[in-house]
Motif scaffolding. Structure first.
Motif, PDB file in Angstrom:
ATOM      1  N   ILE A  88      40.969  50.959  57.540  1.00 20.23           N
ATOM      2  CA  ILE A  88      40.007  50.330  57.015  1.00 20.23           C
ATOM      3  C   ILE A  88      39.383  50.579  55.714  1.00 20.23           C
ATOM      4  O   ILE A  88      38.948  49.914  54.777  1.00 20.23           O
ATOM      5  CB  ILE A  88      38.779  49.899  58.383  1.00 20.23           C
ATOM      6  CG1 ILE A  88      39.627  49.349  59.270  1.00 20.23           C
ATOM      7  CG2 ILE A  88      37.711  49.328  57.715  1.00 20.23           C
ATOM      8  CD1 ILE A  88      38.647  49.108  60.579  1.00 20.23           C
ATOM      9  N   LEU A  89      39.333  51.901  55.850  1.00 23.43           N
ATOM     10  CA  LEU A  89      38.501  52.590  54.580  1.00 23.43           C
ATOM     11  C   LEU A  89      39.459  52.429  53.176  1.00 23.43           C
ATOM     12  O   LEU A  89      39.265  52.329  52.177  1.00 23.43           O
ATOM     13  CB  LEU A  89      38.207  53.971  54.921  1.00 23.43           C
ATOM     14  CG  LEU A  89      37.294  54.415  55.875  1.00 23.43           C
ATOM     15  CD1 LEU A  89      37.073  56.172  56.085  1.00 23.43           C
ATOM     16  CD2 LEU A  89      35.898  53.938  55.523  1.00 23.43           C
ATOM     17  N   ASN A  90      40.793  52.323  53.584  1.00 26.58           N
ATOM     18  CA  ASN A  90      41.601  52.295  52.346  1.00 26.58           C
ATOM     19  C   ASN A  90      41.482  50.806  51.984  1.00 26.58           C
ATOM     20  O   ASN A  90      41.687  50.747  50.693  1.00 26.58           O
ATOM     21  CB  ASN A  90      43.107  52.499  52.829  1.00 26.58           C
ATOM     22  CG  ASN A  90      44.262  52.669  51.756  1.00 26.58           C
ATOM     23  OD1 ASN A  90      43.820  53.317  50.978  1.00 26.58           O
ATOM     24  ND2 ASN A  90      45.241  51.714  51.841  1.00 26.58           N
ATOM     25  N   VAL A  91      41.067  49.934  52.731  1.00 28.46           N
ATOM     26  CA  VAL A  91      41.279  48.372  52.095  1.00 28.46           C
ATOM     27  C   VAL A  91      39.807  48.648  51.196  1.00 28.46           C
ATOM     28  O   VAL A  91      39.899  47.917  50.320  1.00 28.46           O
ATOM     29  CB  VAL A  91      41.033  47.375  52.977  1.00 28.46           C
ATOM     30  CG1 VAL A  91      40.607  46.082  52.745  1.00 28.46           C
ATOM     31  CG2 VAL A  91      42.391  47.379  54.191  1.00 28.46           C
ATOM     32  N   TYR A  92      38.743  49.047  51.836  1.00 32.23           N
ATOM     33  CA  TYR A  92      37.480  49.188  51.173  1.00 32.23           C
ATOM     34  C   TYR A  92      37.696  49.811  49.799  1.00 32.23           C
ATOM     35  O   TYR A  92      37.168  49.576  48.766  1.00 32.23           O
ATOM     36  CB  TYR A  92      36.489  50.111  51.952  1.00 32.23           C
ATOM     37  CG  TYR A  92      35.119  50.091  51.138  1.00 32.23           C
ATOM     38  CD1 TYR A  92      34.288  48.990  50.855  1.00 32.23           C
ATOM     39  CD2 TYR A  92      34.917  51.466  50.539  1.00 32.23           C
ATOM     40  CE1 TYR A  92      33.087  49.424  50.133  1.00 32.23           C
ATOM     41  CE2 TYR A  92      33.761  51.489  49.875  1.00 32.23           C
ATOM     42  CZ  TYR A  92      32.769  50.494  49.604  1.00 32.23           C
ATOM     43  OH  TYR A  92      31.868  50.807  48.855  1.00 32.23           O
ATOM     44  N   VAL A  93      38.539  51.046  49.878  1.00 32.50           N
ATOM     45  CA  VAL A  93      38.486  51.612  48.547  1.00 32.50           C
ATOM     46  C   VAL A  93      39.333  51.090  47.544  1.00 32.50           C
ATOM     47  O   VAL A  93      39.021  51.417  46.159  1.00 32.50           O
ATOM     48  CB  VAL A  93      39.473  53.299  48.872  1.00 32.50           C
ATOM     49  CG1 VAL A  93      39.947  53.966  47.574  1.00 32.50           C
ATOM     50  CG2 VAL A  93      38.395  53.970  49.836  1.00 32.50           C
ATOM     51  N   SER A  94      40.209  50.226  48.060  1.00 32.63           N
ATOM     52  CA  SER A  94      41.136  49.442  46.945  1.00 32.63           C
ATOM     53  C   SER A  94      40.329  48.523  46.275  1.00 32.63           C
ATOM     54  O   SER A  94      40.567  47.974  45.245  1.00 32.63           O
ATOM     55  CB  SER A  94      42.337  48.827  47.717  1.00 32.63           C
ATOM     56  OG  SER A  94      41.817  47.645  48.777  1.00 32.63           O
ATOM     57  N   MET A  95      39.022  48.192  46.717  1.00 35.99           N
ATOM     58  CA  MET A  95      38.280  47.129  46.100  1.00 35.99           C
ATOM     59  C   MET A  95      36.953  48.192  45.301  1.00 35.99           C
ATOM     60  O   MET A  95      36.144  47.299  45.002  1.00 35.99           O
ATOM     61  CB  MET A  95      37.634  46.314  47.208  1.00 35.99           C
ATOM     62  CG  MET A  95      38.568  45.348  47.875  1.00 35.99           C
ATOM     63  SD  MET A  95      37.882  44.339  48.910  1.00 35.99           S
ATOM     64  CE  MET A  95      39.338  43.405  49.547  1.00 35.99           C
ATOM     65  N   THR A  96      37.416  49.133  45.029  1.00 38.98           N
ATOM     66  CA  THR A  96      36.252  50.131  44.348  1.00 38.98           C
ATOM     67  C   THR A  96      36.716  50.794  43.218  1.00 38.98           C
ATOM     68  O   THR A  96      37.879  50.909  43.001  1.00 38.98           O
ATOM     69  CB  THR A  96      35.554  51.240  45.378  1.00 38.98           C
ATOM     70  OG1 THR A  96      36.548  52.077  45.615  1.00 38.98           O
ATOM     71  CG2 THR A  96      34.802  50.577  46.546  1.00 38.98           C
ATOM     72  N   GLY A  97      35.912  51.242  42.195  1.00 43.88           N
ATOM     73  CA  GLY A  97      36.210  51.927  41.106  1.00 43.88           C
ATOM     74  C   GLY A  97      35.660  53.237  40.711  1.00 43.88           C
ATOM     75  O   GLY A  97      35.088  53.752  42.058  1.00 43.88           O
ATOM     76  N   GLY A  98      35.985  53.883  40.089  1.00 48.51           N
ATOM     77  CA  GLY A  98      35.355  55.325  39.729  1.00 48.51           C
ATOM     78  C   GLY A  98      36.425  56.154  40.094  1.00 48.51           C
ATOM     79  O   GLY A  98      37.383  56.052  40.509  1.00 48.51           O
ATOM     80  N   SER A  99      35.855  57.652  39.786  1.00 43.44           N
ATOM     81  CA  SER A  99      36.764  58.725  40.112  1.00 43.44           C
ATOM     82  C   SER A  99      36.565  59.565  41.185  1.00 43.44           C
ATOM     83  O   SER A  99      37.006  60.482  41.469  1.00 43.44           O
ATOM     84  CB  SER A  99      37.167  59.696  38.991  1.00 43.44           C
ATOM     85  OG  SER A  99      35.782  60.039  38.255  1.00 43.44           O
ATOM     86  N   SER A 100      35.180  59.278  41.813  1.00 44.69           N
ATOM     87  CA  SER A 100      34.835  60.216  42.747  1.00 44.69           C
ATOM     88  C   SER A 100      35.383  59.892  44.096  1.00 44.69           C
ATOM     89  O   SER A 100      35.645  58.623  44.165  1.00 44.69           O
ATOM     90  CB  SER A 100      32.967  59.735  42.943  1.00 44.69           C
ATOM     91  OG  SER A 100      32.551  60.472  44.033  1.00 44.69           O
ATOM     92  N   ILE A 101      35.429  60.771  45.053  1.00 40.91           N
ATOM     93  CA  ILE A 101      36.203  60.478  46.415  1.00 40.91           C
ATOM     94  C   ILE A 101      35.174  60.133  47.242  1.00 40.91           C
ATOM     95  O   ILE A 101      35.570  59.579  48.458  1.00 40.91           O
ATOM     96  CB  ILE A 101      36.751  61.830  46.611  1.00 40.91           C
ATOM     97  CG1 ILE A 101      37.893  61.626  47.676  1.00 40.91           C
ATOM     98  CG2 ILE A 101      35.888  62.868  47.195  1.00 40.91           C
ATOM     99  CD1 ILE A 101      38.783  62.903  48.028  1.00 40.91           C
ATOM    100  N   ALA A 102      33.939  60.246  47.125  1.00 39.44           N
ATOM    101  CA  ALA A 102      32.788  59.889  47.891  1.00 39.44           C
ATOM    102  C   ALA A 102      32.644  58.427  48.016  1.00 39.44           C
ATOM    103  O   ALA A 102      32.604  57.828  46.878  1.00 39.44           O
ATOM    104  CB  ALA A 102      31.669  60.295  47.656  1.00 39.44           C
ATOM    105  N   LEU A 103      32.693  57.763  49.139  1.00 39.27           N
ATOM    106  CA  LEU A 103      32.700  56.057  49.417  1.00 39.27           C
ATOM    107  C   LEU A 103      31.352  55.474  48.497  1.00 39.27           C
ATOM    108  O   LEU A 103      31.545  54.406  48.059  1.00 39.27           O
ATOM    109  CB  LEU A 103      33.009  55.858  50.681  1.00 39.27           C
ATOM    110  CG  LEU A 103      34.034  56.033  51.253  1.00 39.27           C
ATOM    111  CD1 LEU A 103      34.273  55.816  52.720  1.00 39.27           C
ATOM    112  CD2 LEU A 103      35.274  55.409  50.587  1.00 39.27           C
ATOM    113  N   PHE A 104      30.405  56.156  48.898  1.00 37.11           N
ATOM    114  CA  PHE A 104      28.903  55.667  48.481  1.00 37.11           C
ATOM    115  C   PHE A 104      28.878  55.717  47.020  1.00 37.11           C
ATOM    116  O   PHE A 104      27.946  55.279  46.348  1.00 37.11           O
ATOM    117  CB  PHE A 104      27.816  56.155  49.236  1.00 37.11           C
ATOM    118  CG  PHE A 104      28.101  55.909  50.413  1.00 37.11           C
ATOM    119  CD1 PHE A 104      27.854  54.425  51.139  1.00 37.11           C
ATOM    120  CD2 PHE A 104      28.248  56.751  51.558  1.00 37.11           C
ATOM    121  CE1 PHE A 104      27.928  54.319  52.442  1.00 37.11           C
ATOM    122  CE2 PHE A 104      28.487  56.570  53.005  1.00 37.11           C
ATOM    123  CZ  PHE A 104      28.059  55.281  53.521  1.00 37.11           C
TER     124      PHE A 104
END
Length: 474
Positions: free
Chosen positions: A79-95
């Protein structure tokens, strides 16, 4: 004490103290019943589950811890992988990652034609190059792996001498790590490796023998004897033509056709392919017990004798000086891809052989005894008895090998690094390099690539299951 050790200590104390208190509050024990008390304490979690959830809910209560762990380490990352695929930036922190929607997917599909990766953006070029290389690898490797595993399982399932030893030897590569496997085959396949040394030594020996007087006559006599023995064994098989010896005869026929080059007499190339096609046709005639099979074997034998008499063996075996080949780095030859398929099959075939062996041993022996009493040929027994009954196991092997071949990474990264050029560049290597090897890691792009790869695997798997189930229903 580590956090894991502290947690286990607390859990053990809670089990012992809480279980003892609960048992002593519900039952009374005498001094002679101390062993029974410890036995009840050991089964305390099951008894507590029965009292809390009832007898029907106990299995679900016992599965709950495992499902929690499985969900935390499998479903939650998905589930988190799906969310990460819709985000940008280079930080590993989700928020700390800004939401960009489907931008990463648009970058991958930014192509004039996805079937021509050079027309794509940089992200699309790397992804689709890796995807098409992976698909090509799967199409070649999975059938080869399954066929070789099935043939090996059939052989080691027979009552042969040293059967346990051969089973262990075929399974042994599965226990090796990919690093060890890559080091072994790098030693074999590099320019000064064992394979080039063996080929060079063999060619030098054959070239020396070809230069001796009388070599052509001696080779003709030897191959003539081989052809006569193989033909006789094919024609005098038990209960008719022998399919196994027919396979050997077809191999000899294809070899003689490649050496004799009969199409060169009319100025055409491709005699080797012609020999393979004719050999496959003859083997099909023998295996399917066609009425003309015996006549075809005799006719092919006469043709093989004529080709044998026309071959100049001193020219065939005069290879000249051998030039070592860089098997893993020579571009535009297909060798890096070939050896990748070979090494992958060699290192994983033992597992699928073992699964198929279990399926073969589950087939009742009475069926084969009845077929033998009816004088059924081995190939027909395999086609009518073995293959239908082993099909469920074969389906499992097909699905597992399909998923594993899509996930290939270690062998490629350690053997070829995706080269030469992009010939062996796979989609998982692209995901790894985008996320971890770049100076500017793009976790969103890597996550989008992994989602698309999962979709492709799911489509292939469901199609394979549907096709296999449809064939089994027929």
């Amino acid at each position: 004490m580590t956090p894991a050790g502290l947690a286990m200590t607390i859990l053990g104390l809670a089990w012992v103290v809480g279980g003892a208190a609960w048992l002593l509050s519900h039952r009374s024990y005498t001094l002679r019943q101390v062993p029974r008390f410890f036995a009840d304490l050991l089964g305390f979690p099951v008894e507590l589950s029965q009292s809390l959830f009832g007898r029907i809910g106990v299995p679900y209560a016992l599965l709950l811890p495992n499902m929690l762990i499985f969900g935390f380490f499998t479903f939650l990352p998905m589930i988190l992988n799906v969310y990460v695929s819709m985000t940008g930036g280079s930080s590993i922190a989700l928020f700390d990652r800004p939401f960009v929607g489907l931008e990463k997917y648009r970058d991958i599909f930014d192509c004039a034609n996805i079937f021509i990766p050079k027309t794509c953006s940089n992200a699309g070029y790397n992804f689709w190059t890796g995807m098409f290389n992976t698909l090509w690898f799967v199409v070649i490797q999975v059938p080869v792996m399954v066929v070789v595993a099935l043939l090996t399982a059939l052989v080691v399932n027979r009552n042969i001498r040293g059967r346990g030893f051969w089973r262990a030897m075929f399974f042994y590569p599965v226990m090796l790590s990919p690093v060890v496997i890559a080091n072994i085959w790098n030693w074999v396949l590099h320019r000064k490796g064992a394979l080039n040394a063996a080929i060079g030594g063999t060619q030098d020996t054959l070239s020396t023998l070809a230069g001796l007087s009388g070599f052509d006559i001696a080779a003709t006599v030897v191959f003539g004897i081989v052809l006569m023995v193989v033909s006789e064994r094919t024609l005098r098989g038990e209960g008719g033509l022998s399919t196994a010896w027919a396979g050997v005869f077809c191999g000899v026929f294809a070899l003689l056709t490649a050496w004799a080059q009969p199409l060169s007499m009319v100025g055409l190339p491709g005699s080797g392919w012609l020999g393979l096609a004719l050999a496959a046709l003859l083997l099909w005639l023998v295996a399917s017990e066609r009425a003309i099979a015996r006549a075809a074997v005799i006719g092919f034998g006469i043709a093989a004798v004529l080709m044998l008499l026309s071959i100049q063996f001193d020219a065939v075996f005069d290879y000249g000086r051998y030039r070592p080949v860089n098997w893993l780095v020579t571009p535009n030859t297909g060798w890096p891809f070939f050896w990748l398929v070979f090494v992958f099959c060699w290192s994983h075939m033992g597992l699928y052989m073992l699964i198929l062996l279990a399926g073969l041993q589950a087939i009742p022996a009475d069926l084969y005894e009845a077929a033998k009493m009816d004088a059924t040929k081995p190939f027909r027994a395999f086609r009518r008895i073995t293959l239908p009954l082993v099909m469920p196991t074969l389906t499992v092997v097909l699905v597992l090998s399909l998923i594993r071949s899509f996930q290939i990474f270690d062998e490629v990264y350690l053997l070829t690094g995706g080269g030469p050029g992009r010939e062996t560049f796979m989609v998982v290597q692209n995901i790894y390099e985008v996320a971890f090897s770049s100076n500017h890691p793009d976790y969103g792009q890597a996550a989008a690539g992994s989602i698309l790869m999962a979709v492709v695997i799911a489509v292939f798997t469901f199609f394979q299951l549907w096709l296999t189930r449809r064939q089994s229903d027929l």
